[in-house]
Write a protein that holds these residues in place. Structure first.
Motif, PDB file in Angstrom:
ATOM      1  N   TYR A   1       0.912  -1.234   0.055  1.00 22.87           N
ATOM      2  CA  TYR A   1       0.087   0.094  -0.071  1.00 22.87           C
ATOM      3  C   TYR A   1       1.087   1.309   0.178  1.00 22.87           C
ATOM      4  CZ  TYR A   1       0.862  -0.057   4.971  1.00 22.87           C
ATOM      5  OH  TYR A   1       1.577   0.051   6.268  1.00 22.87           O
ATOM      6  N   THR A   2       0.275   2.484  -0.236  1.00 23.55           N
ATOM      7  CA  THR A   2       0.997   3.348  -0.295  1.00 23.55           C
ATOM      8  C   THR A   2       0.768   4.468   0.878  1.00 23.55           C
ATOM      9  OG1 THR A   2      -0.418   4.551  -1.612  1.00 23.55           O
ATOM     10  CG2 THR A   2       1.620   3.724  -2.703  1.00 23.55           C
ATOM     11  N   ALA A   3       1.731   5.461   1.286  1.00 24.85           N
ATOM     12  CA  ALA A   3       1.415   6.405   2.248  1.00 24.85           C
ATOM     13  C   ALA A   3       0.152   7.253   2.056  1.00 24.85           C
ATOM     14  CB  ALA A   3       2.629   7.178   2.388  1.00 24.85           C
ATOM     15  N   LYS A   4      -0.837   7.391   3.117  1.00 26.62           N
ATOM     16  CA  LYS A   4      -2.069   8.041   2.927  1.00 26.62           C
ATOM     17  C   LYS A   4      -3.151   7.464   2.393  1.00 26.62           C
ATOM     18  CE  LYS A   4      -0.134  12.352   4.470  1.00 26.62           C
ATOM     19  NZ  LYS A   4       1.270  12.168   4.653  1.00 26.62           N
ATOM     20  N   SER A   5      -2.898   6.041   1.976  1.00 27.92           N
ATOM     21  CA  SER A   5      -4.199   5.450   1.211  1.00 27.92           C
ATOM     22  C   SER A   5      -5.035   4.844   2.125  1.00 27.92           C
ATOM     23  CB  SER A   5      -3.363   4.132   0.518  1.00 27.92           C
ATOM     24  OG  SER A   5      -2.953   3.395   1.438  1.00 27.92           O
TER      25      SER A   5
ATOM     26  N   SER B   1      -6.991  -8.243  24.493  1.00 28.04           N
ATOM     27  CA  SER B   1      -5.646  -8.812  25.299  1.00 28.04           C
ATOM     28  C   SER B   1      -6.532  -9.253  26.389  1.00 28.04           C
ATOM     29  CB  SER B   1      -5.162  -7.296  25.767  1.00 28.04           C
ATOM     30  OG  SER B   1      -4.534  -6.702  24.936  1.00 28.04           O
ATOM     31  N   ASN B   2      -7.572  -9.105  26.808  1.00 27.40           N
ATOM     32  CA  ASN B   2      -8.550  -9.701  28.019  1.00 27.40           C
ATOM     33  C   ASN B   2      -8.678 -11.119  27.608  1.00 27.40           C
ATOM     34  OD1 ASN B   2      -9.695  -9.720  30.212  1.00 27.40           O
ATOM     35  ND2 ASN B   2     -11.575  -9.113  29.417  1.00 27.40           N
ATOM     36  N   GLN B   3      -8.957 -11.534  26.420  1.00 24.65           N
ATOM     37  CA  GLN B   3      -9.362 -12.771  26.144  1.00 24.65           C
ATOM     38  C   GLN B   3      -8.301 -13.707  25.397  1.00 24.65           C
ATOM     39  OE1 GLN B   3     -12.263 -14.456  26.579  1.00 24.65           O
ATOM     40  NE2 GLN B   3     -12.756 -12.613  27.820  1.00 24.65           N
ATOM     41  N   GLY B   4      -7.272 -12.883  24.979  1.00 25.79           N
ATOM     42  CA  GLY B   4      -6.166 -13.395  24.321  1.00 25.79           C
ATOM     43  C   GLY B   4      -6.340 -13.678  22.998  1.00 25.79           C
ATOM     44  N   PHE B   5      -7.526 -13.538  22.356  1.00 23.86           N
ATOM     45  CA  PHE B   5      -7.840 -13.896  20.867  1.00 23.86           C
ATOM     46  C   PHE B   5      -8.834 -12.858  20.573  1.00 23.86           C
ATOM     47  CE2 PHE B   5     -10.550 -15.828  17.638  1.00 23.86           C
ATOM     48  CZ  PHE B   5      -9.415 -15.950  16.612  1.00 23.86           C
ATOM     49  N   TYR B   6      -8.657 -12.354  19.175  1.00 19.30           N
ATOM     50  CA  TYR B   6      -9.338 -11.483  18.686  1.00 19.30           C
ATOM     51  C   TYR B   6      -9.350 -11.393  17.142  1.00 19.30           C
ATOM     52  CZ  TYR B   6     -12.418  -7.385  18.447  1.00 19.30           C
ATOM     53  OH  TYR B   6     -13.916  -6.475  18.205  1.00 19.30           O
ATOM     54  N   LYS B   7     -10.485 -11.509  16.496  1.00 17.02           N
ATOM     55  CA  LYS B   7     -10.269 -11.242  14.968  1.00 17.02           C
ATOM     56  C   LYS B   7     -11.394 -10.231  14.579  1.00 17.02           C
ATOM     57  CE  LYS B   7     -13.320 -15.064  14.235  1.00 17.02           C
ATOM     58  NZ  LYS B   7     -14.056 -15.816  13.167  1.00 17.02           N
ATOM     59  N   ASP B   8     -10.956  -9.403  13.443  1.00 16.52           N
ATOM     60  CA  ASP B   8     -11.735  -8.608  12.931  1.00 16.52           C
ATOM     61  C   ASP B   8     -11.377  -8.042  11.552  1.00 16.52           C
ATOM     62  OD1 ASP B   8     -13.721  -6.750  13.083  1.00 16.52           O
ATOM     63  OD2 ASP B   8     -13.037  -5.502  14.519  1.00 16.52           O
ATOM     64  N   THR B   9     -12.330  -7.416  10.799  1.00 16.82           N
ATOM     65  CA  THR B   9     -11.929  -6.780   9.508  1.00 16.82           C
ATOM     66  C   THR B   9     -12.481  -5.505   9.275  1.00 16.82           C
ATOM     67  OG1 THR B   9     -12.289  -7.367   7.073  1.00 16.82           O
ATOM     68  CG2 THR B   9     -14.134  -8.094   8.725  1.00 16.82           C
ATOM     69  N   THR B  10     -11.780  -4.916   8.528  1.00 15.99           N
ATOM     70  CA  THR B  10     -12.336  -3.295   8.454  1.00 15.99           C
ATOM     71  C   THR B  10     -12.243  -2.882   7.074  1.00 15.99           C
ATOM     72  OG1 THR B  10     -12.452  -1.093   9.135  1.00 15.99           O
ATOM     73  CG2 THR B  10     -10.263  -2.016   8.900  1.00 15.99           C
ATOM     74  N   GLY B  11     -13.001  -1.958   6.574  1.00 22.31           N
ATOM     75  CA  GLY B  11     -12.909  -1.464   5.347  1.00 22.31           C
ATOM     76  C   GLY B  11     -13.627  -2.202   3.978  1.00 22.31           C
ATOM     77  N   ARG B  12     -13.798  -2.027   2.814  1.00 26.92           N
ATOM     78  CA  ARG B  12     -14.200  -2.574   1.750  1.00 26.92           C
ATOM     79  C   ARG B  12     -13.165  -2.898   0.645  1.00 26.92           C
ATOM     80  NH1 ARG B  12     -19.067   1.047   0.310  1.00 26.92           N
ATOM     81  NH2 ARG B  12     -20.121   1.157   2.454  1.00 26.92           N
ATOM     82  N   VAL B  13     -13.274  -4.235   0.110  1.00 28.83           N
ATOM     83  CA  VAL B  13     -12.571  -4.403  -1.032  1.00 28.83           C
ATOM     84  C   VAL B  13     -12.450  -3.222  -1.918  1.00 28.83           C
ATOM     85  CG1 VAL B  13     -12.152  -5.913  -3.007  1.00 28.83           C
ATOM     86  CG2 VAL B  13     -13.076  -6.872  -0.918  1.00 28.83           C
ATOM     87  N   PRO B  14     -11.468  -3.005  -2.597  1.00 25.62           N
ATOM     88  CA  PRO B  14      -9.952  -3.533  -2.406  1.00 25.62           C
ATOM     89  C   PRO B  14      -9.017  -2.892  -1.036  1.00 25.62           C
ATOM     90  CG  PRO B  14      -9.812  -1.635  -3.986  1.00 25.62           C
ATOM     91  CD  PRO B  14     -11.099  -1.682  -3.362  1.00 25.62           C
ATOM     92  N   ASP B  15      -9.858  -2.374  -0.233  1.00 30.17           N
ATOM     93  CA  ASP B  15      -9.073  -1.787   0.853  1.00 30.17           C
ATOM     94  C   ASP B  15      -9.453  -2.606   2.208  1.00 30.17           C
ATOM     95  OD1 ASP B  15      -7.835   0.581  -0.716  1.00 30.17           O
ATOM     96  OD2 ASP B  15      -9.621   1.146  -0.812  1.00 30.17           O
ATOM     97  N   GLN B  16      -9.890  -3.560   2.099  1.00 34.39           N
ATOM     98  CA  GLN B  16     -10.511  -4.476   3.105  1.00 34.39           C
ATOM     99  C   GLN B  16      -9.165  -5.179   3.842  1.00 34.39           C
ATOM    100  OE1 GLN B  16     -13.729  -7.114   2.636  1.00 34.39           O
ATOM    101  NE2 GLN B  16     -13.951  -7.413   4.864  1.00 34.39           N
ATOM    102  N   VAL B  17      -9.075  -5.011   5.209  1.00 29.83           N
ATOM    103  CA  VAL B  17      -7.923  -5.613   5.897  1.00 29.83           C
ATOM    104  C   VAL B  17      -8.642  -6.555   6.948  1.00 29.83           C
ATOM    105  CG1 VAL B  17      -6.047  -5.048   7.590  1.00 29.83           C
ATOM    106  CG2 VAL B  17      -6.991  -3.247   6.081  1.00 29.83           C
ATOM    107  N   TYR B  18      -8.016  -7.632   7.031  1.00 37.27           N
ATOM    108  CA  TYR B  18      -8.290  -8.676   7.963  1.00 37.27           C
ATOM    109  C   TYR B  18      -7.354  -8.985   8.743  1.00 37.27           C
ATOM    110  CZ  TYR B  18     -11.343 -10.005   4.224  1.00 37.27           C
ATOM    111  OH  TYR B  18     -12.418  -9.897   2.922  1.00 37.27           O
TER     112      TYR B  18
END
Ligand SMILES: *[C@@H]1O[C@H](CO)[C@@H](O)[C@H](O)[C@H]1NC(C)=O
Ligand SMILES: *[C@@H]1O[C@H](CO)[C@@H](O)[C@H](O)[C@H]1NC(C)=O
Ligand SMILES: *[C@@H]1O[C@H](CO)[C@@H](O)[C@H](O)[C@H]1NC(C)=O
Ligand SMILES: *[C@@H]1O[C@H](CO)[C@@H](O)[C@H](O)[C@H]1NC(C)=O
Ligand SMILES: *[C@@H]1O[C@H](CO)[C@@H](O)[C@H](O)[C@H]1NC(C)=O
Ligand SMILES: *[C@@H]1O[C@H](CO)[C@@H](O)[C@H](O)[C@H]1NC(C)=O
Ligand SMILES: *[C@@H]1O[C@H](CO)[C@@H](O)[C@H](O)[C@H]1NC(C)=O
Ligand SMILES: *[C@@H]1O[C@H](CO)[C@@H](O)[C@H](O)[C@H]1NC(C)=O
Length: 180
Positions: A11-15, A33-50
């Motif tokens: 990715y590029t800066a400020k993208s 941190s409390n449960q020691g496990f967490y998963k999440d996703t944010t944004g939409r394709v093509p900028d979606q992060v898992y």
């Protein structure tokens, strides 16, 4: 600590990808941190992060948190502008990607590490005990622990009394997926 930088693009800066990533990473540590496990996703394709985080099953919230804070900084520094990274420590794991690896048993980022000291006596006994121990702790982690975490010990010799074992999977996996 062991980083594995991804190969799914930069990715590029400020993208948008960068802002999604920088928003998601701190929220993983604060929510997980409390449960020691967490998963999440944010944004939409093509900028979606898992992303996901995992702390060792025997760490407490603050140790988990400290490890993840370091992991986040190290990952961004060691894999600059890379859309994907996995970083391992004794106490935690952080992984993110633009490709959806959540809910899967993707072991493509496998890392082997070993103690460089060798067992010198009773090699056959050691191998047998270590094999049984690994099987036992893996089975426990997969099928008997909702946290997918197991530890165990085996008695070895008088001079080297104990072999310790630990197995852990991410908690989004079924028992069978974990054992596999
Ligand atoms: C991403 O950046 C790295 C390091 O600057 C470079 O080696 C790599 O070729 C780039 N990858 C892509 C897909 O552009
Ligand atoms: C926890 O995660 C939720 C959902 O992604 C997010 O909205 C929230 O800001 C996070 N909480 C913290 C304290 O980071
Ligand atoms: C958490 O674990 C760390 C490392 O083992 C220890 O130093 C610390 O005292 C523990 N904190 C709490 C609140 O138990
Ligand atoms: C993973 O599975 C959970 C539960 O089935 C689902 O809620 C979630 O949307 C899935 N996440 C992804 C990124 O596919
Ligand atoms: C341990 O054994 C391996 C394989 O036999 C050998 O390559 C390695 O040098 C040994 N390490 C030490 C510290 O003796
Ligand atoms: C551990 O389990 C595997 C398959 O699950 C089996 O093939 C192997 O023999 C077992 N090892 C020991 C030492 O029990
Ligand atoms: C683990 O779970 C299996 C299957 O549910 C059960 O048979 C076994 O007794 C359990 N073992 C332990 C150590 O709890
Ligand atoms: C190891 O030895 C101790 C003490 O003799 C015993 O209490 C323990 O059950 C043994 N553990 C295993 C895994 O055999």
């Amino acid at each position: 600590m062991e980083p594995v930088c991804g190969s799914t693009g930069n990715y590029t800066a400020k993208s948008t990808y960068e802002s999604n990533l920088l928003a998601l990473l701190p929220s993983l540590a604060s929510n997980g941190s409390n449960q020691g496990f967490y998963k999440d996703t944010t944004g939409r394709v093509p900028d979606q992060v898992y992303a996901l985080i995992l702390c060792r099953g025997d760490t407490n919230t603050s140790a988990c948190r400290n490890c993840l804070d370091l992991a986040r900084q190290d990952a961004l520094q060691l894999c600059p502008y890379n859309k994907a990274a996995t970083i391992w420590y004794d106490n935690c794991l952080l992984r993110y990607s633009n490709s959806n690896f959540l809910n899967s048993t993707d072991n493509s980022n496998v890392i082997y590490m070993w103690n460089t000291q060798n067992v010198t006596d009773d090699l056959d006994k050691f191998n047998k005990l270590a094999g049984e121990l690994v099987n036992r702790t893996s089975q426990y982690a997969a099928f008997n622990s909702s946290r997918r975490f197991g530890t165990g010990e085996a008695n070895f010799t008088a001079t080297d009394p104990n072999i310790y074992g630990l197995a852990q999977c991410t908690r989004d996996l079924s028992g069978d997926q974990c054992y596999k």
